[in-house]
Design a protein around this motif. Sequence first.
Motif, PDB file in Angstrom:
ATOM      1  N   ARG A  96      -7.889 -26.914  19.223  1.00 48.21           N
ATOM      2  CA  ARG A  96      -8.582 -27.459  20.395  1.00 48.21           C
ATOM      3  C   ARG A  96      -9.879 -28.148  20.000  1.00 48.21           C
ATOM      4  NH1 ARG A  96      -8.078 -24.351  25.892  1.00 48.21           N
ATOM      5  NH2 ARG A  96      -5.901 -23.700  25.873  1.00 48.21           N
ATOM      6  N   VAL A  97     -10.553 -27.604  19.002  1.00 52.58           N
ATOM      7  CA  VAL A  97     -11.820 -28.198  18.571  1.00 52.58           C
ATOM      8  C   VAL A  97     -11.597 -29.607  18.044  1.00 52.58           C
ATOM      9  CG1 VAL A  97     -13.720 -28.031  16.932  1.00 52.58           C
ATOM     10  CG2 VAL A  97     -12.909 -25.976  18.089  1.00 52.58           C
ATOM     11  N   VAL A  98     -10.594 -29.779  17.190  1.00 53.88           N
ATOM     12  CA  VAL A  98     -10.348 -31.100  16.594  1.00 53.88           C
ATOM     13  C   VAL A  98      -9.818 -32.070  17.649  1.00 53.88           C
ATOM     14  CG1 VAL A  98      -9.178 -32.368  14.762  1.00 53.88           C
ATOM     15  CG2 VAL A  98      -9.892 -30.014  14.363  1.00 53.88           C
ATOM     16  N   VAL A  99      -8.914 -31.600  18.520  1.00 52.73           N
ATOM     17  CA  VAL A  99      -8.437 -32.465  19.607  1.00 52.73           C
ATOM     18  C   VAL A  99      -9.595 -32.816  20.545  1.00 52.73           C
ATOM     19  CG1 VAL A  99      -6.931 -32.586  21.628  1.00 52.73           C
ATOM     20  CG2 VAL A  99      -6.064 -31.633  19.500  1.00 52.73           C
ATOM     21  N   GLY A 100     -10.473 -31.853  20.788  1.00 53.91           N
ATOM     22  CA  GLY A 100     -11.652 -32.116  21.605  1.00 53.91           C
ATOM     23  C   GLY A 100     -12.568 -33.147  20.975  1.00 53.91           C
ATOM     24  N   THR A 101     -12.634 -33.142  19.648  1.00 51.68           N
ATOM     25  CA  THR A 101     -13.426 -34.153  18.934  1.00 51.68           C
ATOM     26  C   THR A 101     -12.884 -35.542  19.211  1.00 51.68           C
ATOM     27  OG1 THR A 101     -13.903 -32.572  17.151  1.00 51.68           O
ATOM     28  CG2 THR A 101     -14.222 -34.908  16.669  1.00 51.68           C
ATOM     29  N   ALA A 102     -11.563 -35.693  19.100  1.00 52.16           N
ATOM     30  CA  ALA A 102     -10.938 -36.991  19.370  1.00 52.16           C
ATOM     31  C   ALA A 102     -11.153 -37.411  20.821  1.00 52.16           C
ATOM     32  CB  ALA A 102      -9.443 -36.924  19.056  1.00 52.16           C
ATOM     33  N   LEU A 103     -11.025 -36.447  21.742  1.00 52.85           N
ATOM     34  CA  LEU A 103     -11.185 -36.749  23.170  1.00 52.85           C
ATOM     35  C   LEU A 103     -12.607 -37.184  23.479  1.00 52.85           C
ATOM     36  CD1 LEU A 103     -10.017 -36.717  26.043  1.00 52.85           C
ATOM     37  CD2 LEU A 103     -10.668 -34.305  26.190  1.00 52.85           C
ATOM     38  N   LEU A 104     -13.584 -36.427  22.988  1.00 51.30           N
ATOM     39  CA  LEU A 104     -14.977 -36.769  23.263  1.00 51.30           C
ATOM     40  C   LEU A 104     -15.342 -38.116  22.656  1.00 51.30           C
ATOM     41  CD1 LEU A 104     -17.723 -35.971  24.412  1.00 51.30           C
ATOM     42  CD2 LEU A 104     -18.194 -34.737  22.299  1.00 51.30           C
ATOM     43  N   ALA A 105     -14.926 -38.351  21.403  1.00 49.40           N
ATOM     44  CA  ALA A 105     -15.235 -39.630  20.753  1.00 49.40           C
ATOM     45  C   ALA A 105     -14.604 -40.798  21.505  1.00 49.40           C
ATOM     46  CB  ALA A 105     -14.755 -39.612  19.301  1.00 49.40           C
TER      47      ALA A 105
END
Length: 476
Positions: A96-105
């Motif tokens: 979730r952290v890495v997917v969240g990184t992509a989403l936020l960016a």
Amino acid sequence: MLTILGFVMIATFLVLIMMKKMSPLAALVLIPALFCVLVGQGAHLGDYVIKGIGDLAPTAAMLMFAIIYFGVMIDVGLFDPVVRGILRFCKADPVRVVVGTALLAAIVSLDGDGSTTFMITVSALYPLYKRLKMSLVVMTGVAATANGVMNTLPWGGPTARAATALKLDAGDIFVPMIPALAVGLVAVFALAYVLGRRERKRLGVLTLGDTRLVTEAVEEKETEQVLVGAGARGGAPAAARPATGGSDAPGHDGSGGSVQELDLQGLDPRRPTLRPKLYWFNAALTVALLTLLILQTLPIPVLFLLGAAIALTVNFPHMKDQKARIAAHAENVLNVSGMVFAAAVFTGVLTGTGMVEQMARWLVSNVPDALGPHMGLVTGVLSIPLTYFMSNDGFYFGIVPILAEAGAAHGVAPIEIARASLAGQALHMSSPLVPAVYVLVGMAKVEFGDHTRFTVKWAVLTSLVVLGASLLFGIV
């Protein structure tokens, strides 16, 4: 000769920084200076450098005041709700952290400015990556690649440059490309998921507060999966029982198969710089700033200069507090602006000596005649390395018109060339010639060479996905 030396200069630079034999700043200055002498134009080095600095000075000024502006916004708590939302979504699951990184960016990239995207993304997620002991190059790689795909927005730069260079409408270029770019963004999220799974396997079992997550044990000596939560009540292995000592408890070293109790808050909710009573003012100021940036009402450096001055004056009316905020962000400002001016040496020599022009013409001239009717595909493939080794200005104003002429001779419309030229942007955002990437690696405290070594392969793959989708949908 210039063509060969140009390629050798770039290769030397990349090898030295990836092997950590030189710092990026030193390599950006010393290597082009040496090659300028080797091509017999050492006497003009000063002219090339001054020209390069003059060209990049507005960018350096923009980054300087953008860092101060968004640094102040982070200090006063404007992005705290975003951070809390991301943390709630991510919990302590690396996937979730890495997917969240992509989403936020991707979301923040809608403003069209890479440095803004990276400052917000790193500020929000850096504490989480550190506490979970996750790889920071995963964060920088995913953020840069997501931003690269979103960088194709008409106000982001490349699309407008392609439209200007070929005298086309930016909307006619961008709108048909949306399906291919959407596929590229899906590829970024798929990449984030895969990298997150890899991090989850490496880190073992993590827990955040009362939320317990099942992850896979990864030490070579352990092959057993650890079950945590409701399913573990009937006699879980000892390794699956949560630690109770917080971040200092046994098992917090990130070893596989361990359970880690984490108290993650992201930005300190009790920091003295918070200005909750001014939250809506700061939000309105930021929205106004980004709106004016998109509308290009004033030059971007001027907008950020004015924005930083207003933000400092309103949020910190006392002189000593303003000085303290500027000093707090001085390190980032110095690192980034210094790297931009160092990059000016590299670009100044590469352009001034004529190496970049000769390299581009050599590549175009070596395109087989049989590929003439497929110049859209050729342009897309060439855009990947060329936008990495060149600035967007150099590529879109110097190379794309040449490719368009070659395509026209074989019946390929300029609009197809323009669309295909956007394919390489996922890789472009990690180019050593892009100032924003130094904001990313600087704030994340990642070596540029490590970021390059990790990111390039994934960014190239994403660019190829965008190009493949363009061909599949008949866009190019």
